[in-house]
Design a protein around this motif. Structure first.
Motif, PDB file in Angstrom:
ATOM      1  N   LYS A 157      -0.335   3.947   1.420  1.00 21.99           N
ATOM      2  CA  LYS A 157      -0.785   4.650   2.629  1.00 21.99           C
ATOM      3  C   LYS A 157       0.289   4.562   3.706  1.00 21.99           C
ATOM      4  O   LYS A 157       1.062   3.611   3.758  1.00 21.99           O
ATOM      5  CB  LYS A 157      -2.064   4.020   3.169  1.00 21.99           C
ATOM      6  CG  LYS A 157      -3.237   4.092   2.234  1.00 21.99           C
ATOM      7  CD  LYS A 157      -4.020   5.330   2.496  1.00 21.99           C
ATOM      8  CE  LYS A 157      -5.275   5.310   1.655  1.00 21.99           C
ATOM      9  NZ  LYS A 157      -5.886   6.599   1.584  1.00 21.99           N
ATOM     10  N   SER A 198     -10.842  -0.379  -1.893  1.00 23.09           N
ATOM     11  CA  SER A 198     -10.488   0.803  -2.664  1.00 23.09           C
ATOM     12  C   SER A 198      -9.016   0.836  -3.040  1.00 23.09           C
ATOM     13  O   SER A 198      -8.552   1.796  -3.620  1.00 23.09           O
ATOM     14  CB  SER A 198     -10.853   2.072  -1.900  1.00 23.09           C
ATOM     15  OG  SER A 198     -10.156   2.130  -0.683  1.00 23.09           O
ATOM     16  N   GLN A 199      -8.264  -0.196  -2.673  1.00 26.14           N
ATOM     17  CA  GLN A 199      -6.885  -0.301  -3.132  1.00 26.14           C
ATOM     18  C   GLN A 199      -6.714  -1.652  -3.784  1.00 26.14           C
ATOM     19  O   GLN A 199      -7.477  -2.566  -3.539  1.00 26.14           O
ATOM     20  CB  GLN A 199      -5.906  -0.120  -1.978  1.00 26.14           C
ATOM     21  CG  GLN A 199      -5.878  -1.262  -0.980  1.00 26.14           C
ATOM     22  CD  GLN A 199      -4.837  -1.009   0.092  1.00 26.14           C
ATOM     23  OE1 GLN A 199      -4.394   0.103   0.268  1.00 26.14           O
ATOM     24  NE2 GLN A 199      -4.451  -2.022   0.788  1.00 26.14           N
ATOM     25  N   ASP A 237     -12.688  -1.692   2.252  1.00 29.45           N
ATOM     26  CA  ASP A 237     -13.595  -1.068   1.281  1.00 29.45           C
ATOM     27  C   ASP A 237     -13.251  -1.442  -0.159  1.00 29.45           C
ATOM     28  O   ASP A 237     -13.890  -0.948  -1.081  1.00 29.45           O
ATOM     29  CB  ASP A 237     -13.560   0.454   1.416  1.00 29.45           C
ATOM     30  CG  ASP A 237     -14.121   0.922   2.738  1.00 29.45           C
ATOM     31  OD1 ASP A 237     -14.879   0.160   3.380  1.00 29.45           O
ATOM     32  OD2 ASP A 237     -13.791   2.063   3.146  1.00 29.45           O
ATOM     33  N   ARG A 295      -8.872   0.251   6.502  1.00 33.77           N
ATOM     34  CA  ARG A 295     -10.209   0.658   6.041  1.00 33.77           C
ATOM     35  C   ARG A 295     -10.297   0.631   4.514  1.00 33.77           C
ATOM     36  O   ARG A 295     -11.293   0.180   3.952  1.00 33.77           O
ATOM     37  CB  ARG A 295     -10.556   2.048   6.570  1.00 33.77           C
ATOM     38  CG  ARG A 295     -10.827   2.054   8.049  1.00 33.77           C
ATOM     39  CD  ARG A 295     -11.417   3.380   8.507  1.00 33.77           C
ATOM     40  NE  ARG A 295     -11.409   3.479   9.946  1.00 33.77           N
ATOM     41  CZ  ARG A 295     -12.230   2.827  10.764  1.00 33.77           C
ATOM     42  NH1 ARG A 295     -13.119   2.000  10.277  1.00 33.77           N
ATOM     43  NH2 ARG A 295     -12.147   2.994  12.070  1.00 33.77           N
ATOM     44  N   ASP A 296      -9.257   1.104   3.838  1.00 33.41           N
ATOM     45  CA  ASP A 296      -9.233   1.061   2.370  1.00 33.41           C
ATOM     46  C   ASP A 296      -9.251  -0.383   1.874  1.00 33.41           C
ATOM     47  O   ASP A 296      -9.928  -0.699   0.898  1.00 33.41           O
ATOM     48  CB  ASP A 296      -8.007   1.774   1.818  1.00 33.41           C
ATOM     49  CG  ASP A 296      -8.157   3.278   1.824  1.00 33.41           C
ATOM     50  OD1 ASP A 296      -9.260   3.764   2.165  1.00 33.41           O
ATOM     51  OD2 ASP A 296      -7.184   3.966   1.484  1.00 33.41           O
ATOM     52  N   TYR A 297      -8.508  -1.237   2.540  1.00 34.38           N
ATOM     53  CA  TYR A 297      -8.493  -2.649   2.147  1.00 34.38           C
ATOM     54  C   TYR A 297      -9.878  -3.270   2.319  1.00 34.38           C
ATOM     55  O   TYR A 297     -10.363  -3.987   1.444  1.00 34.38           O
ATOM     56  CB  TYR A 297      -7.453  -3.408   2.960  1.00 34.38           C
ATOM     57  CG  TYR A 297      -7.452  -4.889   2.698  1.00 34.38           C
ATOM     58  CD1 TYR A 297      -6.994  -5.396   1.485  1.00 34.38           C
ATOM     59  CD2 TYR A 297      -7.927  -5.776   3.655  1.00 34.38           C
ATOM     60  CE1 TYR A 297      -6.998  -6.756   1.239  1.00 34.38           C
ATOM     61  CE2 TYR A 297      -7.930  -7.141   3.409  1.00 34.38           C
ATOM     62  CZ  TYR A 297      -7.463  -7.622   2.209  1.00 34.38           C
ATOM     63  OH  TYR A 297      -7.470  -8.977   1.966  1.00 34.38           O
ATOM     64  N   THR A 331       0.838  -1.197   0.000  1.00 34.00           N
ATOM     65  CA  THR A 331       0.000   0.000   0.000  1.00 34.00           C
ATOM     66  C   THR A 331       0.873   1.247   0.000  1.00 34.00           C
ATOM     67  O   THR A 331       1.996   1.218   0.504  1.00 34.00           O
ATOM     68  CB  THR A 331      -0.936   0.014   1.227  1.00 34.00           C
ATOM     69  OG1 THR A 331      -1.747   1.176   1.177  1.00 34.00           O
ATOM     70  CG2 THR A 331      -0.173  -0.019   2.528  1.00 34.00           C
TER      71      THR A 331
END
Length: 143
Positions: free
Chosen positions: A89, A103-104, A101, A97-99, A87
């Protein structure tokens, strides 16, 4: 689902994962973070020092998030059933949270993080051809 995040300084995601000894472990359920714990390993328990066959405190997690992974560490984690997730980030909780969702990307190979050769020297072939009779030292040993 358990997700670990490599965080050597406890605040940011670590870039050199193989030697990392500090991890945030997130317990997630239905796309939400339910619990987080900090895990500190001994130097002998870093992935760089352990065998893929030996028991490890992070066995049982489904994914490990970090800034990057070497090819050897990727194979080591996959042999344990852990998905390596690279990532960009730096905040551990935001990356989880992105994982969750989606979104990455699920996995970014090192060649995308470090150039086309995964961090290896790309001019090796040119350097080898520079010397006299193909010797990398410029033919000094052939005189």
């Amino acid at each position: 689902m358990k997700i670990a995040v490599a965080s050597q300084n406890q605040h940011q995601i670590t870039a050199h994962t193989g030697h990392c000894r500090r991890f945030w472990v997130y317990e997630c359920e239905n796309g939400e973070i339910r619990d987080q714990q900090f895990l500190e390993l001994s130097p002998q328990q870093s992935f760089h020092e352990t065998s893929p066959q030996a028991n490890h405190p992070l066995d049982g997690i489904q994914a490990l998030l970090a800034r990057n992974f070497g090819w050897g560490l990727q194979r080591h984690l996959q042999s344990r059933g852990i998905q390596p997730i690279a990532t960009a980030k730096t905040d551990p909780e935001a990356a989880v949270r992105d994982y969750l969702d989606n979104s990455q990307p699920e996995h970014v190979p090192n060649r995308q993080l470090f150039g086309r050769n995964g961090g290896r020297r790309s001019d090796r072939g040119r350097r080898m051809r520079r010397g006299k009779r193909g010797h990398p030292a410029g033919g000094f040993l052939n005189r």
